[in-house]
Design a protein around this motif. Structure first.
Motif, PDB file in Angstrom:
ATOM      1  N   GLY A  17      34.300  -4.817 -12.502  1.00 13.03           N
ATOM      2  CA  GLY A  17      34.747  -6.128 -12.487  1.00 13.03           C
ATOM      3  C   GLY A  17      35.311  -6.386 -13.729  1.00 13.03           C
ATOM      4  O   GLY A  17      35.487  -5.655 -14.983  1.00 13.03           O
ATOM      5  N   PHE A  18      35.486  -7.671 -13.842  1.00 12.36           N
ATOM      6  CA  PHE A  18      36.035  -8.430 -15.066  1.00 12.36           C
ATOM      7  C   PHE A  18      35.036  -8.297 -16.345  1.00 12.36           C
ATOM      8  O   PHE A  18      35.767  -7.851 -17.385  1.00 12.36           O
ATOM      9  N   ILE A  19      34.177  -9.010 -16.276  1.00 12.54           N
ATOM     10  CA  ILE A  19      33.417  -9.264 -17.642  1.00 12.54           C
ATOM     11  C   ILE A  19      32.789  -7.811 -17.838  1.00 12.54           C
ATOM     12  O   ILE A  19      32.665  -7.186 -18.941  1.00 12.54           O
ATOM     13  N   ASP A  38      30.357   1.085  -9.846  1.00 14.10           N
ATOM     14  CA  ASP A  38      30.624  -0.175  -9.365  1.00 14.10           C
ATOM     15  C   ASP A  38      31.360   0.340  -7.797  1.00 14.10           C
ATOM     16  O   ASP A  38      31.449   1.476  -7.566  1.00 14.10           O
ATOM     17  N   ILE A  39      31.337  -0.735  -6.909  1.00  9.03           N
ATOM     18  CA  ILE A  39      31.879  -0.275  -5.547  1.00  9.03           C
ATOM     19  C   ILE A  39      33.342   0.163  -5.494  1.00  9.03           C
ATOM     20  O   ILE A  39      33.801   0.321  -4.586  1.00  9.03           O
ATOM     21  N   ASP A  58      27.676   2.007  -3.909  1.00  9.40           N
ATOM     22  CA  ASP A  58      27.362   0.499  -3.486  1.00  9.40           C
ATOM     23  C   ASP A  58      25.932   0.367  -4.019  1.00  9.40           C
ATOM     24  O   ASP A  58      25.023   1.073  -3.443  1.00  9.40           O
ATOM     25  N   LEU A  59      25.503  -0.581  -4.798  1.00 12.59           N
ATOM     26  CA  LEU A  59      24.306  -0.854  -5.472  1.00 12.59           C
ATOM     27  C   LEU A  59      23.432  -1.547  -4.462  1.00 12.59           C
ATOM     28  O   LEU A  59      22.172  -1.880  -4.906  1.00 12.59           O
ATOM     29  N   LEU A  90      25.634  -6.819 -14.235  1.00 17.28           N
ATOM     30  CA  LEU A  90      26.653  -7.452 -13.926  1.00 17.28           C
ATOM     31  C   LEU A  90      27.260  -7.749 -12.511  1.00 17.28           C
ATOM     32  O   LEU A  90      28.106  -8.426 -12.307  1.00 17.28           O
ATOM     33  N   ALA A  92      27.619  -8.412  -8.609  1.00 17.32           N
ATOM     34  CA  ALA A  92      27.125  -9.447  -7.925  1.00 17.32           C
ATOM     35  C   ALA A  92      28.479  -9.625  -7.039  1.00 17.32           C
ATOM     36  O   ALA A  92      29.462  -9.536  -7.268  1.00 17.32           O
ATOM     37  N   SER A 135      22.882 -10.930 -16.189  1.00 17.60           N
ATOM     38  CA  SER A 135      24.053 -12.105 -15.994  1.00 17.60           C
ATOM     39  C   SER A 135      23.710 -13.050 -14.964  1.00 17.60           C
ATOM     40  O   SER A 135      24.104 -12.810 -13.798  1.00 17.60           O
ATOM     41  N   TYR A 168      24.813 -19.398  -4.159  1.00 16.93           N
ATOM     42  CA  TYR A 168      25.218 -18.463  -5.435  1.00 16.93           C
ATOM     43  C   TYR A 168      24.271 -18.937  -6.427  1.00 16.93           C
ATOM     44  O   TYR A 168      23.706 -18.089  -7.175  1.00 16.93           O
ATOM     45  N   LYS A 172      21.016 -16.775  -8.246  1.00 10.49           N
ATOM     46  CA  LYS A 172      20.955 -16.565  -9.529  1.00 10.49           C
ATOM     47  C   LYS A 172      19.674 -16.765 -10.020  1.00 10.49           C
ATOM     48  O   LYS A 172      18.953 -16.181 -11.028  1.00 10.49           O
ATOM     49  N   PHE A 195      25.849 -17.403 -17.665  1.00  7.61           N
ATOM     50  CA  PHE A 195      27.267 -17.749 -18.224  1.00  7.61           C
ATOM     51  C   PHE A 195      28.114 -18.999 -17.736  1.00  7.61           C
ATOM     52  O   PHE A 195      27.541 -19.133 -16.554  1.00  7.61           O
ATOM     53  N   ILE A 198      33.628 -17.887 -17.531  1.00  3.68           N
ATOM     54  CA  ILE A 198      34.111 -17.101 -18.445  1.00  3.68           C
ATOM     55  C   ILE A 198      35.678 -16.643 -17.925  1.00  3.68           C
ATOM     56  O   ILE A 198      35.799 -16.585 -16.778  1.00  3.68           O
ATOM     57  N   LYS A 211      39.108 -17.536 -10.377  1.00  2.00           N
ATOM     58  CA  LYS A 211      38.487 -18.724 -10.953  1.00  2.00           C
ATOM     59  C   LYS A 211      39.581 -19.787 -11.392  1.00  2.00           C
ATOM     60  O   LYS A 211      40.839 -19.434 -11.512  1.00  2.00           O
TER      61      LYS A 211
HETATM   62  P1  NAD Z   1      33.427  -9.771 -11.074  1.00  2.00           P
HETATM   63  O1  NAD Z   1      33.535 -10.116  -9.645  1.00  2.00           O
HETATM   64  O2  NAD Z   1      34.868  -9.342 -11.532  1.00  2.00           O
HETATM   65  O3  NAD Z   1      32.543  -8.244 -11.094  1.00  2.00           O
HETATM   66  C1  NAD Z   1      31.403  -8.194 -10.310  1.00  2.00           C
HETATM   67  C2  NAD Z   1      31.585  -6.807 -10.146  1.00  2.00           C
HETATM   68  O4  NAD Z   1      30.243  -6.473  -9.087  1.00  2.00           O
HETATM   69  C3  NAD Z   1      32.618  -6.386  -9.073  1.00  2.00           C
HETATM   70  O5  NAD Z   1      33.553  -5.364  -9.841  1.00  2.00           O
HETATM   71  C4  NAD Z   1      32.188  -5.894  -7.726  1.00  2.00           C
HETATM   72  O6  NAD Z   1      33.009  -5.070  -7.420  1.00  2.00           O
HETATM   73  C5  NAD Z   1      30.866  -5.602  -8.103  1.00  2.00           C
HETATM   74  N1  NAD Z   1      29.761  -5.485  -6.965  1.00  2.00           N
HETATM   75  C6  NAD Z   1      29.541  -6.301  -6.106  1.00  2.00           C
HETATM   76  N2  NAD Z   1      28.862  -5.859  -5.107  1.00  2.00           N
HETATM   77  C7  NAD Z   1      28.517  -4.596  -5.621  1.00  2.00           C
HETATM   78  C8  NAD Z   1      27.954  -3.591  -4.900  1.00  2.00           C
HETATM   79  N3  NAD Z   1      27.251  -3.715  -3.716  1.00  2.00           N
HETATM   80  N4  NAD Z   1      27.911  -2.338  -5.389  1.00  2.00           N
HETATM   81  C9  NAD Z   1      28.248  -2.141  -6.481  1.00  2.00           C
HETATM   82  N5  NAD Z   1      29.181  -3.037  -7.338  1.00  2.00           N
HETATM   83  C10 NAD Z   1      29.246  -4.186  -6.864  1.00  2.00           C
HETATM   84  O7  NAD Z   1      32.922 -10.811 -11.664  1.00  2.00           O
HETATM   85  P2  NAD Z   1      32.865 -11.377 -13.387  1.00  2.00           P
HETATM   86  O8  NAD Z   1      33.581 -12.479 -13.342  1.00  2.00           O
HETATM   87  O9  NAD Z   1      32.998 -10.261 -14.012  1.00  2.00           O
HETATM   88  O10 NAD Z   1      31.173 -11.491 -13.530  1.00  2.00           O
HETATM   89  C11 NAD Z   1      30.232 -10.732 -13.859  1.00  2.00           C
HETATM   90  C12 NAD Z   1      28.788 -11.197 -13.686  1.00  2.00           C
HETATM   91  O11 NAD Z   1      28.779 -12.550 -14.343  1.00  2.00           O
HETATM   92  C13 NAD Z   1      28.399 -11.550 -12.322  1.00  2.00           C
HETATM   93  O12 NAD Z   1      27.134 -11.295 -12.018  1.00  2.00           O
HETATM   94  C14 NAD Z   1      28.784 -13.134 -12.024  1.00  2.00           C
HETATM   95  O13 NAD Z   1      27.749 -13.643 -11.114  1.00  2.00           O
HETATM   96  C15 NAD Z   1      28.306 -13.371 -13.483  1.00  2.00           C
HETATM   97  N6  NAD Z   1      28.952 -14.804 -13.894  1.00  2.00           N
HETATM   98  C16 NAD Z   1      30.276 -14.682 -14.076  1.00  2.00           C
HETATM   99  C17 NAD Z   1      30.928 -16.137 -14.444  1.00  2.00           C
HETATM  100  C18 NAD Z   1      32.382 -16.147 -14.545  1.00  2.00           C
HETATM  101  O14 NAD Z   1      32.849 -17.239 -15.088  1.00  2.00           O
HETATM  102  N7  NAD Z   1      33.160 -15.088 -14.535  1.00  2.00           N
HETATM  103  C19 NAD Z   1      30.276 -17.167 -14.718  1.00  2.00           C
HETATM  104  C20 NAD Z   1      28.787 -17.062 -14.393  1.00  2.00           C
HETATM  105  C21 NAD Z   1      28.267 -15.957 -14.164  1.00  2.00           C
END
Ligand code: NAD
Length: 351
Positions: A17-19, A38-39, A58-59, A90, A92, A135, A168, A172, A195, A198, A211
């Protein structure tokens, strides 16, 4: 496996994912041994750019988590066991407002993310992981403290009595408490961060899970001269946005500190969504106007309630500064211009 003596053996869950992607890449470039689980694959970084091992899994599945947390045997000079030095959790089931605030995905968001965290906390303890990062999100803060767009309260100590405005946020909060209870009862060494919005390149920018900053960049990049850009809500809702590089730096500094948290990781530069859109328009150099869609007009167009979230939200960074001795510094404008340039490139590439 043989590693340099100062290198750590690291696991990034959700690194597709992103972060997580940016974090894994930074750790890998820093010379650490990195496994990502990651999935899905990362859309913009190849596995070779970001880690030693990319595992698709799949986690929510307990056996997958058990395999993920079983580290490769390290060389005798470092550690002779199969414990990761650091696990960054991370993963979710999440997305932007259109995913989280409509209510349509509540069951999946709660069930999927809670399952992942239950397994990770348990196996991190069983396998003696040395440090775990979790996170959380500013979405866990009570909505009654975020009704005034000019004076939201997101101090860490304002979390209770709890009243998040989304499932959500509730998940958390539950998972924060889960990791903290494993810390208290089983000595799991955890770091918990909340967070706040982001943003940056190499993240979701279309498809419904994006977002506000990425969505606005896309709308502006796609617009023709003279078009109107649609904003959800009346535009006066406030937020702060933290550039992803700053977020990664903050996470690494928190991990290196002795502070368990929970602690905010965000920017204190609060803007209205209208102002955010105006800044993106200015960056594009196009002549565009802004329309605000909410209430019945929104419902009629999209078939669901306008998902704007709380009226105001801003990070409060005093605790991070006090406990970790660092504070985020890059102005919103810098990150926004890099993000707009990246989204603009994607839009052109898809034409
Ligand atoms: P994202 O959706 O890009 O990354 C989350 C990753 O989790 C994804 O790549 C997804 O494929 C993976 N995932 C989901 N279900 C899964 C599973 N069952 N098995 C394996 N992998 C799985 O989100 P992000 O923006 O990178 O956020 C990362 C973390 O930070 C998350 O926990 C999110 O809740 C938290 N967060 C993000 C923000 C933000 O602004 N981006 C703000 C607050 C909290």
């Amino acid at each position: 496996m043989s590693m340099p003596t100062n290198a750590k053996c690291v696991l990034v869950l959700g690194g597709g994912g992103f972060i997580g992607g940016h974090l894994a890449k930074r750790l890998f470039e820093g010379g650490h041994w990195v496994r990502v689980v990651d999935i899905k694959a990362h859309e913009y970084f190849s596995p070779e750019e970001m880690c030693n091992e990319f595992v698709l899994g799949d986690l929510r599945d307990e056996a997958t988590v058990a395999r993920a947390l079983f580290a490769p045997r390290q060389s005798a000079e470092t550690d002779a066991d199969n414990s990761f030095d650091e696990v960054y959790q991370l993963a979710a089931d999440m997305g932007g407002a259109a995913y989280i605030f409509t209510g349509e995905n509540d069951a999946n968001v709660m069930h999927n993310s809670a399952l992942i965290n239950l397994h990770v906390a348990s196996y991190a303890t069983r396998f003696h992981v040395k440090k775990v990062f979790y996170s959380s999100s500013a979405c866990m803060y009570p909505s009654h403290n975020q009704e005034d767009p000019d004076n939201p309260n997101c101090e860490e100590r304002s979390a209770y009595p709890a009243n998040p405005d989304s499932e959500y946020g509730w998940e958390k909060l539950f998972s924060e408490r889960l990791y903290l209870s494993f810390h208290r009862n089983y000595g799991l060494n955890v770091r918990v961060a909340r967070f706040h919005n982001i943003f940056g390149p190499q993240g979701t920018w279309k498809g419904g899970k994006e977002k506000a900053p990425a969505a606005l960049c896309r709308k502006v990049a796609e617009a023709q001269e003279g078009d109107a850009i649609e904003i959800w809500g009346d535009g006066s809702q406030t937020r702060s946005f933290l550039y992803v590089d700053e977020c990664v730096e903050a996470v690494l500094r928190l991990m290196a500190s002795d502070f368990t948290g929970p602690v905010n990781i965000g920017s204190e530069e609060m803007v209205t969504i209208h102002d955010l859109a105006a800044r993106v328009i200015a960056l594009s150099g196009k002549r565009l106007s802004i329309t605000h869609l909410h209430g019945e007009a929104f419902q009629a167009k999209y078939g669901f309630r306008c998902p704007v979230g709380v009226r105001g939200r801003n990070s409060h960074n005093a605790l991070f500064k006090e406990k970790v001795g660092w504070t985020v510094s890059a102005p919103l404008q810098d990150g926004l211009s890099k993000t707009y340039a990246w989204v603009h490139e994607r839009v052109l590439a898809e034409r």
